[in-house]
Design a protein around this motif. Structure first.
Motif, PDB file in Angstrom:
ATOM      1  N   UNK A   1      13.686   9.993   1.484  1.00  0.00           N
ATOM      2  CA  UNK A   1      12.478  10.746   1.161  1.00  0.00           C
ATOM      3  C   UNK A   1      11.796  10.195  -0.089  1.00  0.00           C
ATOM      4  N   UNK A   2      12.588   9.719  -1.043  1.00  0.00           N
ATOM      5  CA  UNK A   2      12.021   9.149  -2.266  1.00  0.00           C
ATOM      6  C   UNK A   2      11.168   7.923  -1.940  1.00  0.00           C
ATOM      7  N   UNK A   3      11.585   7.143  -0.940  1.00  0.00           N
ATOM      8  CA  UNK A   3      10.809   5.962  -0.548  1.00  0.00           C
ATOM      9  C   UNK A   3       9.507   6.358   0.138  1.00  0.00           C
ATOM     10  N   UNK A   4       9.562   7.404   0.943  1.00  0.00           N
ATOM     11  CA  UNK A   4       8.345   7.911   1.574  1.00  0.00           C
ATOM     12  C   UNK A   4       7.359   8.333   0.480  1.00  0.00           C
ATOM     13  N   UNK A   5       7.886   9.007  -0.530  1.00  0.00           N
ATOM     14  CA  UNK A   5       7.055   9.447  -1.658  1.00  0.00           C
ATOM     15  C   UNK A   5       6.424   8.246  -2.374  1.00  0.00           C
ATOM     16  N   UNK A   6       7.212   7.198  -2.590  1.00  0.00           N
ATOM     17  CA  UNK A   6       6.684   6.003  -3.260  1.00  0.00           C
ATOM     18  C   UNK A   6       5.612   5.314  -2.418  1.00  0.00           C
ATOM     19  N   UNK A   7       5.856   5.157  -1.117  1.00  0.00           N
ATOM     20  CA  UNK A   7       4.848   4.559  -0.233  1.00  0.00           C
ATOM     21  C   UNK A   7       3.554   5.360  -0.298  1.00  0.00           C
ATOM     22  N   UNK A   8       3.687   6.673  -0.167  1.00  0.00           N
ATOM     23  CA  UNK A   8       2.511   7.542  -0.135  1.00  0.00           C
ATOM     24  C   UNK A   8       1.758   7.507  -1.467  1.00  0.00           C
ATOM     25  N   UNK A   9       2.487   7.553  -2.561  1.00  0.00           N
ATOM     26  CA  UNK A   9       1.857   7.533  -3.874  1.00  0.00           C
ATOM     27  C   UNK A   9       1.097   6.229  -4.098  1.00  0.00           C
ATOM     28  N   UNK A  10       1.742   5.118  -3.807  1.00  0.00           N
ATOM     29  CA  UNK A  10       1.099   3.823  -3.990  1.00  0.00           C
ATOM     30  C   UNK A  10      -0.116   3.652  -3.102  1.00  0.00           C
ATOM     31  N   UNK A  11       0.015   4.063  -1.858  1.00  0.00           N
ATOM     32  CA  UNK A  11      -1.101   3.946  -0.920  1.00  0.00           C
ATOM     33  C   UNK A  11      -2.256   4.841  -1.344  1.00  0.00           C
ATOM     34  N   UNK A  12      -1.950   6.041  -1.785  1.00  0.00           N
ATOM     35  CA  UNK A  12      -3.005   6.961  -2.227  1.00  0.00           C
ATOM     36  C   UNK A  12      -3.717   6.427  -3.469  1.00  0.00           C
ATOM     37  N   UNK A  13      -2.962   5.848  -4.382  1.00  0.00           N
ATOM     38  CA  UNK A  13      -3.576   5.286  -5.591  1.00  0.00           C
ATOM     39  C   UNK A  13      -4.440   4.074  -5.259  1.00  0.00           C
ATOM     40  N   UNK A  14      -4.015   3.292  -4.277  1.00  0.00           N
ATOM     41  CA  UNK A  14      -4.759   2.083  -3.911  1.00  0.00           C
ATOM     42  C   UNK A  14      -5.976   2.379  -3.045  1.00  0.00           C
ATOM     43  N   UNK A  15      -5.846   3.347  -2.128  1.00  0.00           N
ATOM     44  CA  UNK A  15      -6.894   3.584  -1.142  1.00  0.00           C
ATOM     45  C   UNK A  15      -7.608   4.916  -1.262  1.00  0.00           C
ATOM     46  N   UNK A  16      -7.111   5.797  -2.114  1.00  0.00           N
ATOM     47  CA  UNK A  16      -7.761   7.095  -2.282  1.00  0.00           C
ATOM     48  C   UNK A  16      -7.727   7.898  -0.991  1.00  0.00           C
ATOM     49  N   UNK A  17      -8.860   8.537  -0.678  1.00  0.00           N
ATOM     50  CA  UNK A  17      -8.884   9.423   0.488  1.00  0.00           C
ATOM     51  C   UNK A  17      -8.722   8.674   1.804  1.00  0.00           C
ATOM     52  N   UNK A  18      -8.901   7.364   1.812  1.00  0.00           N
ATOM     53  CA  UNK A  18      -8.710   6.570   3.036  1.00  0.00           C
ATOM     54  C   UNK A  18      -7.234   6.291   3.306  1.00  0.00           C
ATOM     55  N   UNK A  19      -6.354   6.624   2.369  1.00  0.00           N
ATOM     56  CA  UNK A  19      -4.929   6.312   2.503  1.00  0.00           C
ATOM     57  C   UNK A  19      -4.313   6.921   3.754  1.00  0.00           C
TER      58      UNK A  19
END
Length: 70
Positions: free
Chosen positions: A13-31
């Motif tokens: 679950x921690x890895x899912x959180x990291x993927x999601x956080x990084x993607x959200x920071x990079x792509x914003x609402x398009x993540x």
């Protein structure tokens, strides 16, 4: 990690959180759309574990989007 997460895939679950956080920071609402496209690509290739991982990333990104601003 919940039993449901273990049943779906072996990614912590921690890895899912990291993927999601990084993607959200990079792509914003398009993540979320990016994660869903990746999930579709994995599903189309027959990789259902990869599909489930990226669906979980998309779900987590949705939670980020719905958080109130602090």
């Amino acid at each position: 990690m919940t039993d449901q997460t273990l049943a779906r895939h072996s990614v912590p679950d921690e890895d899912i959180e990291l993927f999601a956080t990084g993607l959200f920071r990079a792509r914003g609402i398009a993540a979320r759309d990016v994660a869903l496209e990746r999930a579709k690509g994995f599903r189309d290739a027959g990789d259902f574990e990869g599909h489930n991982v990226w669906k979980d990333v998309a779900d987590r990104v949705t939670k980020f989007r719905n958080r109130p601003a602090s």
